[in-house]
Design a protein around this motif. Structure first.
Motif, PDB file in Angstrom:
ATOM      1  N   LYS A 148       0.835  -1.190   0.000  1.00  0.00           N
ATOM      2  CA  LYS A 148       0.000   0.000   0.000  1.00  0.00           C
ATOM      3  C   LYS A 148       0.882   1.258   0.000  1.00  0.00           C
ATOM      4  O   LYS A 148       0.614   2.217  -0.710  1.00  0.00           O
TER       5      LYS A 148
ATOM      6  N   LYS B 112       2.434   1.905  -3.387  1.00  0.00           N
ATOM      7  CA  LYS B 112       1.442   2.529  -4.273  1.00  0.00           C
ATOM      8  C   LYS B 112       1.327   4.015  -3.984  1.00  0.00           C
ATOM      9  O   LYS B 112       1.283   4.847  -4.884  1.00  0.00           O
ATOM     10  N   PHE B 113       1.282   4.306  -2.682  1.00  0.00           N
ATOM     11  CA  PHE B 113       1.141   5.700  -2.253  1.00  0.00           C
ATOM     12  C   PHE B 113       2.322   6.526  -2.749  1.00  0.00           C
ATOM     13  O   PHE B 113       2.160   7.610  -3.295  1.00  0.00           O
TER      14      PHE B 113
ATOM     15  N   MET C 286       2.248   7.214  -6.313  1.00  0.00           N
ATOM     16  CA  MET C 286       1.269   8.241  -6.646  1.00  0.00           C
ATOM     17  C   MET C 286       1.835   9.642  -6.366  1.00  0.00           C
ATOM     18  O   MET C 286       1.635  10.564  -7.148  1.00  0.00           O
ATOM     19  N   VAL C 287       2.550   9.765  -5.242  1.00  0.00           N
ATOM     20  CA  VAL C 287       3.139  11.065  -4.919  1.00  0.00           C
ATOM     21  C   VAL C 287       4.175  11.447  -5.973  1.00  0.00           C
ATOM     22  O   VAL C 287       4.233  12.601  -6.422  1.00  0.00           O
TER      23      VAL C 287
ATOM     24  N   VAL D 276       5.764  13.627   0.280  1.00  0.00           N
ATOM     25  CA  VAL D 276       4.749  13.471   1.305  1.00  0.00           C
ATOM     26  C   VAL D 276       4.979  12.133   1.987  1.00  0.00           C
ATOM     27  O   VAL D 276       5.052  11.099   1.321  1.00  0.00           O
TER      28      VAL D 276
ATOM     29  N   TYR E  68       4.243   8.787   3.935  1.00  0.00           N
ATOM     30  CA  TYR E  68       3.095   7.882   3.864  1.00  0.00           C
ATOM     31  C   TYR E  68       2.141   8.149   5.017  1.00  0.00           C
ATOM     32  O   TYR E  68       2.571   8.300   6.161  1.00  0.00           O
ATOM     33  N   THR E  69       0.845   8.201   4.708  1.00  0.00           N
ATOM     34  CA  THR E  69      -0.108   8.605   5.735  1.00  0.00           C
ATOM     35  C   THR E  69      -0.853   7.437   6.360  1.00  0.00           C
ATOM     36  O   THR E  69      -1.676   7.635   7.237  1.00  0.00           O
ATOM     37  N   GLY E  70      -0.567   6.209   5.908  1.00  0.00           N
ATOM     38  CA  GLY E  70      -1.296   5.070   6.461  1.00  0.00           C
ATOM     39  C   GLY E  70      -0.748   4.632   7.812  1.00  0.00           C
ATOM     40  O   GLY E  70       0.221   5.196   8.315  1.00  0.00           O
TER      41      GLY E  70
END
Lengths: 453, 360
Positions: free
Chosen positions: B114, B117-118, B121-122, B141, B143-145
């Motif tokens: 995950k 993927k993040f 995307m960034v 950025v 990872y926010t998970g």
């Protein structure tokens, strides 16, 4: 998770530089407490609604409501899933003082009052039965009166738990007890235990610890949000006697709180957050709660609520289990969007303020206009409507779903929707306070251990 | 010298080779001991042709007995655990705990996917920004998970070392002062006596308030929660090093001190050439104790303050109250124990490298 990946892959708004430019701050951290009503935050994250707005949000579980409030005031958290009483109390300076506002109300209903098996056995004989042999609902606290008397005659205090001094749960538990003729005690500026002349002693326990505290025998009952009432049923340690839907139909619950400073410095970010949250709330209630099972799966992940999916599903899918096996339909147990659940009504704020006054947290009488002013300084429907307008313009929401012309006050709640049959009109808080049999009214004050005036 | 035995030269050579081999094995043994693998030595010796019976006895003592003890523990746990019914079901046995460990590993892999993927995307977002001529808006950025189990372990280890390094940097010089000068010792001693027994749970609120006030920025090099955990570790793990350093320095051989006087050494030379080398074994003992204390304190601090790390993992699972929570907490308990053990081994290895003592 699959949904998130799809959202990540398809998200286009996110990479549109025009939008990114407008946001004052795009990396945000929001706090929450492990309760099912944090769902709009989890959904906005997992469904990619935050990303659609260009926001990179981290969600962090907090240990208790005090830590969460301090986090928002101290700036470690940009915003949080909050008790409706928290922004109000902080703004009027009860407890920690800070100007916190709410542009978004998170849900309606969703709480219950649970008592231990022992107390339930003692209450049961006082509760009339339905034709099918099950207890007749809603159960009034009158059934608890003999139990409390028995405890007191044996020299034992009757202890119950709630989650925070200015929590919905404190006021709901007090409301239920007072409606049944039990005094839950007063606060005074000198004595903030809230147990002055109390028949039932209320104390603070963080939500997820309620079942364990009940099991340990420290408290004989509690008022808390889901899934911690259903958890007691699954663990076989207690019986929920009443839900807040039965206390007051469609009562306001949690809010999303941010500091006034944050909203001022980051107006576009604030609007974007509210947009994402409105979309999450719509998704939760869409097609007659069709997405609820999916939401349950999300919430059962350890980083969100983490309880077993079947426990969370019990209340999230329109039912509620009282005694083991006594499952009843409560379609509106948790409302996230319909009935304008997300609109921050001033009348909701006023109700919380009346309860603070009723139990002495607001020590002195206030005028009706004071209630209106405080409500308007904390609840910000204008930000909400701006976000809703943007969603309607983007074709993501229906024009008809929002109360565009509301003056911020809900129509008075009729007497039959409230357990003690006392109507509530947010425009006349003092008259409402006078109509409640137990509690401070007029110019009354708590001095020492008694109510005077 | 002559001999009638034609094989003599060959035998002598073989004997010498064997002796060299044994010397090497004995040398390696010191390292096996450090790593907790002492049982390899007798196996190697047996392979090299030493009396197998005696070696087997050693293998039994060093490897067999511990394995039997662990097996007995697992059997006892497996039989007793299901008999304790909690409100979350029976206490999990070894099998459930193992399967939860496997689940946590699978979960960590899912989270890593995950995160990848993040990040992709960034990167894509940044590329688009550059393409649109807005390179100034490009940023990484984080990872926010939610962090995976391994990330939480790593956070805890980083925090404990950071706190431990600050503690050592403060405690060793202070300890040397106290050891060299009775006056300094008199000044430091009462404070040490008072602060040493204070629980981390008492330090935590103070540290939280002070760090929040002094470190107002949220975008600094460290996150507040990291600093709070690390400083709490520092405050609690300071004392063993301080006390042992002071003791080590104070008990330096009087003859050496006299020699330094004869040679008219300056203080700096005296400390580096005399005091430190002779106090090192005790300093290392102090450091080992400190790191052990720091690790224990860290878990408690993370639990109480909800700072990221293994402590938060335990507390979150306790709050979750799901049917797998107890087993996950037990996985964490074993992780904490094993990491604590490894940390001690690391310090022990360092000690063996730097000091000449009986431990070697």
């Amino acid at each position: 998770m699959k949904k998130l990946l799809i959202a990540l892959a398809t998200s286009t708004a996110l990479i549109s530089p025009a939008l990114a430019q407008e946001l004052e701050k795009d990396e945000l951290t929001f706090g929450f407490i492990k309760l099912t009503d944090m769902a709009p935050l989890a959904v906005a994250y997992e469904q990619g609604y935050f990303l659609d707005e260009g926001l990179f949000v981290t969600l962090e579980a907090q240990a208790n409501w005090k830590v969460l409030l301090d986090g928002v005031i101290g700036g470690q958290l940009d915003g949080a899933h909050m008790l409706a009483g928290q922004p109000l109390a902080a703004t009027i300076g009860y407890g920690t003082e800070a100007h916190i506002i709410t542009p978004f109300s998170m849900d309606l209903n969703g709480n219950g009052i649970t008592v231990s098996n022992e107390v339930w056995e003692m209450m049961k004989p006082n509760i009339p039965e339905n034709a099918d042999g099950l207890p007749q609902h809603p159960i009034s606290a009158e059934a608890l009166v003999p139990v409390v008397e028995k405890f007191n005659s044996e020299g034992k205090p009757f202890n119950m738990g709630m989650v925070f001094p200015v929590s919905t749960h404190n006021y709901e538990l007090r409301y239920w007890l007072a409606a049944g003729g039990l005094n839950p005690g007063y606060y005074s500026p000198e004595n903030i235990s809230g147990q002055i002349s109390a028949d039932v002693m209320l104390s603070v326990t963080p939500p997820p610890q309620m079942p364990a505290t009940l099991e340990a025998g420290t408290i004989s009952g509690y008022c808390v949000g889901e899934p911690w009432n259903q958890q007691a049923v699954f663990k076989g340690i207690g019986v929920p006697v009443v839900t807040d839907y039965e206390l007051w139909k469609n009562n306001p619950e949690k809010v999303f709180g941010i500091t006034a400073e944050f909203a001022e410095e980051n107006p576009n970010t604030t609007k974007a957050v509210v947009k994402a949250l409105i979309r999450a709330a719509m998704w939760l209630d869409e097609n007659d709660n069709a997405n609820r099972m999916e939401a349950v799966e999300m919430l059962s992940q350890p980083e969100y609520v983490g309880a077993d999916a079947e426990v969370i599903a019990n209340s999230m899918t329109g039912t509620f289990e009282y005694e083991k096996g006594d499952v009843r339909d409560v379609p509106d147990f948790n409302v996230f969007f319909r009935h304008n659940a997300t609109y921050p009504f001033y009348s909701d704020a006023v109700w919380y303020l009346t309860q603070m006054r009723r139990w002495g947290q607001i020590a002195e009488a206030k005028s009706d206009s004071w209630y209106d002013e405080v409500a308007k300084s904390v609840y910000k429907p204008e930000i909400y409507l701006e976000a809703a307008r943007a969603l309607v313009d983007e074709g993501l929401a229906n024009e008809a779903d929002f109360p565009w012309d509301s003056d911020g006050y809900k129509a008075p709640t009729p007497a039959e929707d409230i357990i003690d049959g006392i109507a509530y009109d947010g425009k006349a808080p003092n008259a409402y306070l006078d109509s409640l049999p137990i509690g401070l009214k007029g110019d009354q004050k708590v001095i020492g251990n008694e109510v005077q005036g | 010298m002559t001999t009638v035995d034609p094989d003599f030269a060959r035998d002598a050579e073989r004997e010498a080779r064997r002796a060299r081999l044994f010397t090497r094995i004995n040398k390696a043994d010191a390292w096996f001991k450090v790593l907790g693998l002492a049982w390899i030595t007798p196996l190697l010796k047996a392979a090299a042709g030493d009396n197998p019976k005696a070696q087997m006895k050693d293998v039994w003592r060093l490897l067999g007995v511990p394995l039997v003890a662990i097996a007995a523990f697992l059997v006892l746990w497996g039989t007793l655990a299901p008999q304790v019914q909690t409100s979350l079901g029976a206490v999990p046995g070894p099998a459930q705990v193992w399967s939860e460990a496997v689940n946590l590993h699978a979960d960590a892999q899912a989270k890593a996917a995950k995160q990848a993927k993040f990040e992709a995307m960034v990167d894509k977002r940044n590329e688009k920004l550059i393409a649109a001529g807005k390179a100034d808006q490009v940023k990484d950025v984080a990872y926010t998970g939610a962090p995976s189990y391994y990330q939480q372990i790593w956070t805890s280890i980083k925090t404990v070392f950071f706190g431990f390094l600050i503690a050592s940097a403060v405690a060793i010089p202070l300890g040397i002062c106290a050891g060299l000068s009775p006056t300094a010792n008199a000044a430091i001693n009462p404070l040490v006596q008072i602060f040493k027994p204070v629980s981390p749970l008492a330090w935590l609120p103070i540290v939280t308030m002070v760090v929040s006030a002094a470190y107002a920025t949220n975008d600094g090099m460290f996150s507040k929660s990291f600093l709070i955990s690390a400083i709490t570790v520092t405050l609690c793990s300071l004392w063993p090093t301080l006390i042992n350093t002071a003791l080590g320095v104070a008990s330096i051989d009087k003859d050496l001190v006299n020699v330094s006087k004869v040679l008219k050494m300056n203080t700096y030379t005296k400390i580096t050439k005399l005091v430190l080398p002779s106090a090192l074994p005790l300093i290392f003992t102090g450091l080992r104790l400190s790191l052990g204390v720091g690790w224990m304190v860290l878990i408690a601090a993370e639990m109480l303050a909800q700072n990221p790390g293994l402590g938060k993992f335990v507390w979150d699972e306790f709050q979750n109250g799901s049917s797998s929570s107890l087993a996950k907490i037990m996985v964490a308990v074993f992780t904490i124990g094993i990491i604590g053990f490894l940390l001690d081994r690391v310090m022990y290895a360092l000690q063996s490298l730097f000091t000449f003592s009986n431990n070697r």
